[in-house]
Write a protein that holds these residues in place. Structure first.
Motif, PDB file in Angstrom:
ATOM      1  N   THR A   2      75.671  96.186 -50.435  1.00 40.80           N
ATOM      2  CA  THR A   2      75.321  95.850 -49.065  1.00 40.80           C
ATOM      3  C   THR A   2      75.803  96.948 -48.114  1.00 40.80           C
ATOM      4  O   THR A   2      76.640  97.777 -48.462  1.00 40.80           O
ATOM      5  CB  THR A   2      75.971  94.518 -48.656  1.00 40.80           C
ATOM      6  N   LYS A   4      77.577  96.558 -45.448  1.00 44.50           N
ATOM      7  CA  LYS A   4      78.973  96.328 -45.065  1.00 44.50           C
ATOM      8  C   LYS A   4      79.929  96.892 -46.116  1.00 44.50           C
ATOM      9  O   LYS A   4      80.921  97.541 -45.771  1.00 44.50           O
ATOM     10  CB  LYS A   4      79.215  94.835 -44.871  1.00 44.50           C
ATOM     11  N   LYS A   5      79.618  96.672 -47.388  1.00 44.70           N
ATOM     12  CA  LYS A   5      80.481  97.162 -48.454  1.00 44.70           C
ATOM     13  C   LYS A   5      80.474  98.693 -48.494  1.00 44.70           C
ATOM     14  O   LYS A   5      81.528  99.321 -48.600  1.00 44.70           O
ATOM     15  CB  LYS A   5      80.026  96.602 -49.796  1.00 44.70           C
ATOM     16  N   PHE A   7      79.725 100.693 -46.020  1.00 40.90           N
ATOM     17  CA  PHE A   7      80.378 101.168 -44.795  1.00 40.90           C
ATOM     18  C   PHE A   7      81.891 101.120 -44.954  1.00 40.90           C
ATOM     19  O   PHE A   7      82.589 102.070 -44.573  1.00 40.90           O
ATOM     20  CB  PHE A   7      79.949 100.326 -43.605  1.00 40.90           C
ATOM     21  N   ASN A   8      82.410 100.035 -45.511  1.00 36.50           N
ATOM     22  CA  ASN A   8      83.856  99.911 -45.686  1.00 36.50           C
ATOM     23  C   ASN A   8      84.399 100.979 -46.631  1.00 36.50           C
ATOM     24  O   ASN A   8      85.471 101.538 -46.397  1.00 36.50           O
ATOM     25  CB  ASN A   8      84.217  98.516 -46.180  1.00 36.50           C
ATOM     26  N   ILE A   9      83.667 101.258 -47.703  1.00 36.19           N
ATOM     27  CA  ILE A   9      84.093 102.309 -48.629  1.00 36.19           C
ATOM     28  C   ILE A   9      84.111 103.658 -47.914  1.00 36.19           C
ATOM     29  O   ILE A   9      85.065 104.426 -48.031  1.00 36.19           O
ATOM     30  CB  ILE A   9      83.174 102.342 -49.867  1.00 36.19           C
ATOM     31  N   TYR A  11      84.414 104.175 -44.725  1.00 31.97           N
ATOM     32  CA  TYR A  11      85.458 104.163 -43.701  1.00 31.97           C
ATOM     33  C   TYR A  11      86.827 104.417 -44.314  1.00 31.97           C
ATOM     34  O   TYR A  11      87.642 105.164 -43.743  1.00 31.97           O
ATOM     35  CB  TYR A  11      85.439 102.822 -42.962  1.00 31.97           C
ATOM     36  N   VAL A  12      87.104 103.848 -45.472  1.00 27.75           N
ATOM     37  CA  VAL A  12      88.385 104.088 -46.150  1.00 27.75           C
ATOM     38  C   VAL A  12      88.500 105.559 -46.551  1.00 27.75           C
ATOM     39  O   VAL A  12      89.557 106.176 -46.383  1.00 27.75           O
ATOM     40  CB  VAL A  12      88.531 103.154 -47.381  1.00 27.75           C
ATOM     41  N   GLN A  45      76.583 107.336 -42.486  1.00 22.61           N
ATOM     42  CA  GLN A  45      76.105 106.047 -41.985  1.00 22.61           C
ATOM     43  C   GLN A  45      74.594 106.055 -41.785  1.00 22.61           C
ATOM     44  O   GLN A  45      73.910 105.100 -42.133  1.00 22.61           O
ATOM     45  CB  GLN A  45      76.756 105.725 -40.642  1.00 22.61           C
TER      46      GLN A  45
END
Length: 57
Positions: A2, A4-5, A7-9, A11-12, A45
């Motif tokens: 997804t 969100k997943k 994006f979070n990866i 971002y980390v 992104q």
């Protein structure tokens, strides 16, 4: 995966890159490196969003 997943990866990875740049580069080059990393994250992104919307259709 997804948005969100992914994006979070991303971002980390961005935050870890910031920390790495802060401790490795001299103080004069940190701002330039942070700007470049931010632009790379923005491109990530955009590509991610475009790919996931293309897959969704």
């Amino acid at each position: 995966m997804t948005f969100k997943k992914a994006f979070n990866i991303g971002y980390v990875v961005l935050l870890l890159s910031f920390v790495l740049v802060y401790f490795i580069l001299p103080a004069e080059q940190v701002i330039t490196a942070v700007i470049i990393l931010t632009l790379i994250f923005g491109a990530y992104q955009f590509i991610l969003l475009k790919t996931l919307y293309k897959k969704h259709d």
